[in-house]
Write an enzyme that holds these catalytic residues in place. Structure first.
Site, PDB file in Angstrom:
ATOM      1  N   SER A  82     -35.825   4.060  74.228  1.00 45.60           N
ATOM      2  CA  SER A  82     -35.454   5.122  73.297  1.00 45.60           C
ATOM      3  C   SER A  82     -34.244   4.759  72.446  1.00 45.60           C
ATOM      4  O   SER A  82     -34.110   5.263  71.330  1.00 45.60           O
ATOM      5  CB  SER A  82     -35.183   6.425  74.060  1.00 45.60           C
ATOM      6  N   THR A 135     -31.634   8.763  72.109  1.00 45.62           N
ATOM      7  CA  THR A 135     -32.135   9.174  70.799  1.00 45.62           C
ATOM      8  C   THR A 135     -31.076   9.887  69.964  1.00 45.62           C
ATOM      9  O   THR A 135     -30.808   9.472  68.833  1.00 45.62           O
ATOM     10  CB  THR A 135     -33.400  10.032  70.952  1.00 45.62           C
ATOM     11  N   ASP A 262     -40.653  12.995  77.653  1.00 43.60           N
ATOM     12  CA  ASP A 262     -40.656  11.599  78.112  1.00 43.60           C
ATOM     13  C   ASP A 262     -40.432  11.508  79.616  1.00 43.60           C
ATOM     14  O   ASP A 262     -41.138  10.772  80.315  1.00 43.60           O
ATOM     15  CB  ASP A 262     -39.560  10.838  77.369  1.00 43.60           C
ATOM     16  N   ASP A 304     -40.429   8.975  69.179  1.00 47.15           N
ATOM     17  CA  ASP A 304     -39.793   7.655  69.103  1.00 47.15           C
ATOM     18  C   ASP A 304     -40.697   6.571  69.671  1.00 47.15           C
ATOM     19  O   ASP A 304     -40.655   5.420  69.247  1.00 47.15           O
ATOM     20  CB  ASP A 304     -38.437   7.661  69.812  1.00 47.15           C
ATOM     21  N   HIS A 416     -43.138   2.793  79.143  1.00 48.31           N
ATOM     22  CA  HIS A 416     -43.368   2.984  77.709  1.00 48.31           C
ATOM     23  C   HIS A 416     -44.525   2.098  77.268  1.00 48.31           C
ATOM     24  O   HIS A 416     -44.815   1.073  77.893  1.00 48.31           O
ATOM     25  CB  HIS A 416     -42.122   2.611  76.898  1.00 48.31           C
TER      26      HIS A 416
END
Length: 452
Positions: A82, A135, A262, A304, A416
């Site tokens: 991130s 972020t 997330d 993101d 991710h």
């Protein structure tokens, strides 16, 4: 000599051309920009949410924005974290994982929020994580490592970010930041609030507001009742931020992050992803209601990166999943450690899965679970990592489409993916966000939206 009618038509045509040129120039700079980022929110999470919260044809608010694009998400290392993702979107530069608005040579990178301040606009960041986490940090600070929370908080106050709402109170304390940044913020004219009741009562003094609603992450939506939480929703934070920021006659830039989408996705927590995404989606409606009423506002909704390869699989057991009312992390907290500390007692593991997920585990399955939740030294991992394994068992039991625990364990980012993410846009210049783009190109469009 032209006839009178032809001369009139020529004058009208020239007037229309000049009017178009003048209008294009006048509309080149958007007054307000609201960027909503769902951390880890790929199309799989969106489709999972709309299906489990509604039906196969249900649409979320974010899907109603008229312009759509697709954004690629890589960092310089490949699959992004991130920090690098936020940096690319905020500054237009790809960097290494962990970097916050800083390149490998240590050069600070200016963000779109910095640019908004140059344009004399009010600025704000919101996160359901810590406001100092990856972020939001990419928009408000520049540091070599995302773990430097105290320094990120110090820079945010020094840089006069007008509104900051979320978790992360510990990073504003003297132990982490080297000084009491909450006290410093108050000296600089910030109103400080620490729960949703105080947030609702905010009076807009000098347009500066600092709201820190948890020492660390804000709690999952699904856990708040059980924990007796008095934290505001993302929807409430977004509404209040817009109220405060919109008092600035020069306009504003707001980045609002639905961060725990997330976290829930990392844990394969399907009902958690649904709850967090619905809160995020309610925030989109708040932004859209403001934009439609006030005009001269650009709303962009995106992510993101994507987390854990979510997909709304055909055999998914919708009702069983949506009957689960707490997070896997909460479940981890209800288990009882063995006397030797090497895992949890068989009875407590079985009891927790039965009570909260309606799943009956065998002794062999409990033994395997206890293997997975120990670190290399044989100690129980942090509760959120224990939650990863709980969530994976539940997702597997109820046939949800997610990356399995073995792949996640071998991932440097904890699961991710390189999956591209959707971009939705509304307002002046929204059509520029159509098509395929890099995350750095996305940033260029944000900068361009505020250029005269």
């Amino acid at each position: 000599m032209l006839k009178k009618s032809k001369r009139l038509m020529l004058v009208v045509s020239l007037f229309m051309v000049f009017a178009l040129i003048f209008t294009a120039a006048a509309q080149a700079e958007v007054k307000n920009v609201i960027l909503l980022i769902g951390d880890g929110l790929g199309m799989g999470q969106i489709d999972m949410t709309r299906y489990l919260a509604g039906d196969k044809d249900h649409e979320l608010e974010l899907m109603k924005l008229p312009e759509t694009g697709i954004m690629m998400t890589s960092s310089t290392e490949g699959v992004t974290d991130s920090a690098a993702a936020g940096t690319a979107m905020a500054t237009g530069h790809k960097v290494y994982n962990g970097a916050i608005a800083m390149n490998k040579n240590g050069a600070e990178l200016d963000s779109v929020l910095d640019f908004a301040q140059v344009r004399k606009k009010a600025t704000g960041v919101i996160s359901t994580n810590m406001v100092t986490d990856a972020t939001p940090a990419a928009f408000i600070a520049s540091v070599k490592d995302r773990g430097m929370g105290g320094e990120i908080a110090r820079q945010a106050i020094a840089n006069n970010v007008d509104v900051m709402l979320g978790g992360g109170r510990e990073d504003f304390m003297e132990e982490e930041a080297g000084e009491d940044l909450i006290a410093k913020a108050k000296e600089k004219g910030y109103q400080y609030v620490s729960d949703k009741t105080q947030l609702e009562k905010v009076v807009h003094l000098n347009g500066k507001l600092l709201g820190l609603f948890n020492e660390s992450y804000m709690n999952y939506i699904n856990d708040r009742d059980d924990l007796g939480s008095n934290e505001p929703t993302m929807e409430a934070m977004t509404k209040k931020a817009i109220e405060v920021l919109s008092e600035d006659e020069d306009g504003f830039f707001l980045m609002a992050e639905g961060a725990r989408i997330d976290h829930a996705a990392h844990a394969a927590d399907v009902p958690g992803v649904v709850a967090e995404t619905l809160d995020f989606d309610a925030s989109v409606k708040v932004a859209m209601d403001f934009a439609k009423k006030n005009g001269d506002t650009l709303v962009i909704v995106t992510a993101d990166h994507e987390t854990l390869g979510f997909s709304a699989t055909e055999p998914i057991e919708k009702e069983a999943l949506m009957n689960i009312g707490v997070s896997p992390e909460y479940m981890a907290g209800q288990m009882t450690e063995k006397e030797n500390g090497k895992g949890y007692t068989v009875e407590s593991v079985k009891s927790v899965f039965e009570e909260y997920a309606d799943i009956s585990l065998t002794d062999a399955e409990v033994a395997r679970f206890n293997e997975l939740i120990l670190d290399e030294e044989g100690n129980i991992k942090y509760s959120y990592l224990v939650g990863y394994e709980i969530g994976s068992i539940i997702a597997n039991e109820y046939q949800a489409g997610v990356v399995n625990t073995e792949i996640r364990a071998n991932s440097s980012t904890g699961g991710h993916t390189l999956n591209s993410v959707p971009v939705f846009a509304y307002g002046e210049g929204a059509e520029k966000f159509n098509g395929m783009m890099q995350n750095t190109e996305f940033s260029d469009l944000l900068f361009d939206s505020m250029r005269p």
